[in-house]
Enzyme design. Structure first.
Site, PDB file in Angstrom:
ATOM      1  N   CYS A   6      15.049  13.235 -13.783  1.00  0.00           N
ATOM      2  CA  CYS A   6      14.601  11.965 -14.495  1.00  0.00           C
ATOM      3  C   CYS A   6      15.465  10.944 -14.472  1.00  0.00           C
ATOM      4  CB  CYS A   6      13.815  12.185 -15.835  1.00  0.00           C
ATOM      5  SG  CYS A   6      12.961  10.899 -16.529  1.00  0.00           S
ATOM      6  N   ILE A  38       9.812  15.381  -4.025  1.00  0.00           N
ATOM      7  CA  ILE A  38      10.944  14.622  -5.004  1.00  0.00           C
ATOM      8  C   ILE A  38      10.713  13.917  -5.955  1.00  0.00           C
ATOM      9  CG2 ILE A  38      12.086  13.961  -2.651  1.00  0.00           C
ATOM     10  CD1 ILE A  38      11.038  10.925  -2.788  1.00  0.00           C
TER      11      ILE A  38
HETATM   12  C1  LIG Z   1       4.401   7.590 -14.940  1.00  0.00           C
HETATM   13  C2  LIG Z   1       5.222   8.939 -14.314  1.00  0.00           C
HETATM   14  C3  LIG Z   1       5.829   9.834 -15.291  1.00  0.00           C
HETATM   15  C4  LIG Z   1       6.555  11.217 -14.661  1.00  0.00           C
HETATM   16  N1  LIG Z   1       6.977  11.892 -15.656  1.00  0.00           N
HETATM   17  C5  LIG Z   1       7.760  13.112 -15.035  1.00  0.00           C
HETATM   18  C6  LIG Z   1       8.167  14.113 -15.748  1.00  0.00           C
HETATM   19  O1  LIG Z   1       7.967  14.288 -17.111  1.00  0.00           O
HETATM   20  N2  LIG Z   1       8.908  15.030 -15.355  1.00  0.00           N
HETATM   21  C7  LIG Z   1       9.256  15.192 -13.998  1.00  0.00           C
HETATM   22  O2  LIG Z   1       9.671  16.190 -13.382  1.00  0.00           O
HETATM   23  N3  LIG Z   1       8.478  14.278 -13.357  1.00  0.00           N
HETATM   24  C8  LIG Z   1       7.961  13.008 -13.592  1.00  0.00           C
HETATM   25  N4  LIG Z   1       7.494  12.263 -12.701  1.00  0.00           N
HETATM   26  C9  LIG Z   1       7.770  12.179 -11.125  1.00  0.00           C
HETATM   27  C10 LIG Z   1       6.680  12.854 -10.652  1.00  0.00           C
HETATM   28  O3  LIG Z   1       6.202  14.123 -11.075  1.00  0.00           O
HETATM   29  C11 LIG Z   1       6.941  12.855  -8.943  1.00  0.00           C
HETATM   30  O4  LIG Z   1       7.946  13.728  -8.870  1.00  0.00           O
HETATM   31  C12 LIG Z   1       7.038  11.232  -8.551  1.00  0.00           C
HETATM   32  O5  LIG Z   1       6.251  10.536  -9.181  1.00  0.00           O
HETATM   33  C13 LIG Z   1       6.709  11.317  -7.113  1.00  0.00           C
HETATM   34  O6  LIG Z   1       5.579  11.581  -6.839  1.00  0.00           O
HETATM   35  P1  LIG Z   1       4.207  10.374  -6.479  1.00  0.00           P
HETATM   36  O7  LIG Z   1       4.888   9.444  -5.759  1.00  0.00           O
HETATM   37  O8  LIG Z   1       3.175  11.287  -5.846  1.00  0.00           O
HETATM   38  O9  LIG Z   1       4.135   9.998  -7.781  1.00  0.00           O
HETATM   39  C14 LIG Z   1       6.648  11.159 -13.395  1.00  0.00           C
HETATM   40  C15 LIG Z   1       6.085   9.969 -12.505  1.00  0.00           C
HETATM   41  C16 LIG Z   1       5.435   9.075 -12.968  1.00  0.00           C
HETATM   42  C17 LIG Z   1       4.632   8.084 -12.139  1.00  0.00           C
END
Ligand SMILES: Cc1cc2nc3c(=O)[nH]c(=O)nc-3n(C[C@H](O)[C@H](O)[C@H](O)COP(=O)(O)O)c2cc1C
Ligand SMILES: Cc1cc2nc3c(=O)[nH]c(=O)nc-3n(C[C@H](O)[C@H](O)[C@H](O)COP(=O)(O)OP(=O)(O)OC[C@H]3O[C@@H](n4cnc5c(N)ncnc54)[C@H](O)[C@@H]3O)c2cc1C
Ligand code: FES
Lengths: 301, 261
Positions: A128, A189
């Site tokens: 994160c 990722i």
């Molecule tokens: C609002 C938000 C909160 C997120 N919180 C976490 C989290 O608590 N733990 C984690 O491992 N990834 C977290 N992520 C990352 C997502 O799980 C993911 O890896 C990343 O957003 C890429 O995928 P996407 O483009 O489909 O969103 C978060 C992403 C977003 C947008």
């Protein structure tokens, strides 16, 4: 037609999961999608104690995606076990708990508290970009990642997924370190660190200044990294980054991911997870594919 | 109340209400579930603007199945909406949020409805749903007092205007107008910019009366899942277990003492 996949001995009815932090613990989007239709619900990061997260603004829209700097707000593992796991137990879907912490001990405490629960797998967030201590520090150096992974593996009762950061020079080095330390799988990722500036106010849009970029803009980077890791390690990969449709998900599967997760696009289309699951089935049927494994990693064969 | 959903609806009509302020009616069954102070989120079609735009419900016609939204063009998304015409499709997510608790105003009470700028529209549905004496105090920049006639129709003779430039009514803000007109409410409902809400909160505490404030925050999901839209709470929030509540689901309306603004 077979859509089920197995990761570290855990069978998923289909390869579609929710990306951590974008789906809560399923309660909110349960009003839109039938959680029974998902391969797994991956929860928001959970720490040993409640975390307040970052000040607002925490989210900003950018071209092709969004930035977030939530800062891992969560109610702590005790509330999580009682309330969120209690809720998820009603559904016929796998539960993967995303774990975060500031120190190795924080992570271990959560992992130990979850040992006697019905959680199917643990996903360890060492990637994160939005918290000052811990988290990403473990995910950007191969030796640190190796260290935390091996300690968590010793303590964990469930199979362990290490969630990798794309904010590194060589993602395969990280994947190999996780594998060597005994990780059962990797997911990638997490978000790419980004920034947006309000040119009228001459200020950062996010209170945290930087935030994690997610959404369609990052998909090509994510597909490339999944492909690299698939060629570097033998453990299964859960791929994510900008998935909006079944076609996107299939790219990840073909690059070598055994499963996929839908993240930010849930905000754009609350039905996205279910539609991706259905779309994958339609694709397989339309192409006369008997078993989803025929396409997993097919570009690497 | 039925569940939240995303649907494609039709624009029933749209007109310019004041410079940069649009009045759009959308034909949707979501109207049947809509209450005052709640909102919907509209999706622009332009793919460079992915996230839904929260807009308050100005009026809900439950019989006709029509929502009225009044909004200001603030950026790319709202600019796109302003070009929609009757018959065009629009994607929206609703009904969202916890609105104004109109039931907290007993029949014997006098309620003051305070609105500032683009915070004015949700007070109209509230005015319709309140079953007590209403004093409507609305603040504008200048003489473009949009929705004034609609408020007059709801509470004839009890609509008070404040303008920053003094062109109509009291020169100043809604608190100035409240005092100038000697209004002594038993309960307050407010929507507007943060400095105004802070003043309303302070007034409510001084007077020892309840005040319900509608807050604004940047949102991503709009449904309580992403934790993007939080506001600070005075006590530990029962959902988050920290001093944070979600504006999109626990709010946007909060009792003034519950929130640190
Ligand atoms: C609002 C938000 C909160 C997120 N919180 C976490 C989290 O608590 N733990 C984690 O491992 N990834 C977290 N992520 C990352 C997502 O799980 C993911 O890896 C990343 O957003 C890429 O995928 P996407 O483009 O489909 O969103 C978060 C992403 C977003 C947008
Ligand atoms: C609960 C709630 C109710 C609202 N009701 C109304 C209403 O009835 N009428 C009205 O005119 N406006 C209302 N707003 C503000 C409205 O949501 C924004 O003006 C709108 O999102 C701007 O979008 P844009 O694409 O035009 O601007 P851009 O600046 O291009 O938007 C960029 C991003 O920032 C977000 N954003 C920008 N300004 C705001 C803001 N003030 N609040 C929250 N998000 C913002 C957008 O949603 C988008 O994600 C409300 C906001 C909230 C939170
Ligand atoms: S906008 Fe996602 S929790 Fe409120």
């Amino acid at each position: 037609m077979k859509t089920s996949v197995t990761i570290a001995g855990v069978e998923f009815k289909n390869p579609v999961m929710t990306a951590s932090g974008t789906f809560g613990s399923g309660m909110e989007y349960g009003e839109f999608v039938d959680l029974n239709r998902l391969g797994a619900v991956v929860t928001k990061g959970v720490a040993n104690v409640p975390w307040a997260g970052n000040p607002t603004p925490r989210v900003a829209e950018v071209y092709g995606g969004m930035l977030n700097a939530i800062g891992l707000q969560n109610p702590g593992v005790d509330v999580f076990i009682q309330r969120d796991l209690g809720f998820l137990e009603q559904f016929d879907t796998r539960v993967i708990v995303n774990v975060c912490g500031r120190t190795v001990e924080d992570y271990l405490e959560v992992v130990e508290r979850l040992a006697d629960t019905r959680v199917d797998m643990l996903e360890i967030n060492v990637s994160c970009p939005n918290v000052k201590e811990g988290a990403i520090a473990f995910g950007q150096k191969a030796d640190a990642l190796y260290g935390i992974t091996s300690r968590i593996k010793k303590a964990a009762r469930q199979p362990v997924i290490m969630k990798l950061s794309p904010n590194v020079t060589d993602i395969t080095e990280m994947a190999r370190a996780a594998e060597a330390a005994g990780a059962d799988a990797i997911s990638l990722i997490n978000t790419l660190t980004g920034m947006k500036i309000d040119i009228e106010r001459r200020k950062f849009v996010l209170a945290n200044k930087t935030g994690g970029l997610s959404g369609p803009a990052i998909k090509p980077v994510a597909v490339r990294m999944v492909w690299q890791c698939a060629n570097a390690v033998k453990i299964p990969i859960i791929g994510m980054g900008g998935i909006a449709s079944a076609e996107d998900a299939i790219e990840f599967l073909m690059a070598g991911a055994t499963a996929v997760a839908v993240g930010a696009m849930n905000f754009v289309n609350p039905y996205a997870t279910m539609e991706v699951a259905q779309g994958i089935e339609n694709f397989l049927a339309g192409h006369g594919i008997e078993d989803i494994h025929e396409i997993i990693g097919c570009v690497n064969r | 109340m039925a569940g939240k959903r995303k649907e494609r609806a039709r624009v029933a009509s749209q007109r310019l209400l004041a410079p940069g302020i649009y009045d759009m009616r959308i034909a949707t069954d979501l109207a049947k579930d809509a209450g005052c102070g709640q909102f919907v989120a509209l999706y622009p079609k332009d793919k460079s603007t992915l996230l839904p735009r929260p807009i308050s419900i100005c009026e809900a016609d439950r019989q006709a199945g029509e929502l009225r939204l009044v909004y200001r063009v603030a950026g790319k998304g709202t600019a796109e909406f302003s070009h929609l015409q009757a018959g065009d499709s629009v994607d929206l997510l609703g009904v969202l949020g916890n609105g104004f608790p109109a039931g907290r105003a007993q029949r014997s009470m006098t309620a003051a409805l305070l609105g500032g700028g683009i915070g004015v529209p949700p007070l109209l549905e509230l005015a319709k749903e309140l079953d007590c004496d209403r004093r409507i105090v609305v603040g504008y920049r200048d003489s473009q007092c949009f929705l004034r006639e609609d408020f007059e129709a709801q509470a004839p003779g009890h609509v008070y205007i404040a303008t920053e430039d003094g062109s109509v009514g009291t020169k100043g803000n809604v608190m100035d107008a409240l005092r100038e007109n000697g209004i002594a409410p038993d309960i307050l409902f407010a929507c507007g910019p943060l400095p105004m809400l802070r003043a309303v909160k302070q007034y409510a505490i001084e007077q020892g009366i309840l005040a319900y404030l509608s807050l604004e925050e940047r949102m991503a999901c709009g449904v309580g899942a992403c934790l993007g839209c939080v506001c600070q709470t005075a006590g530990v929030d029962p959902h988050s277990h920290v001093h944070n509540a979600r504006v999109c689901t626990d709010g946007p309306v909060f009792e003034a003492r519950e929130v640190e603004i």
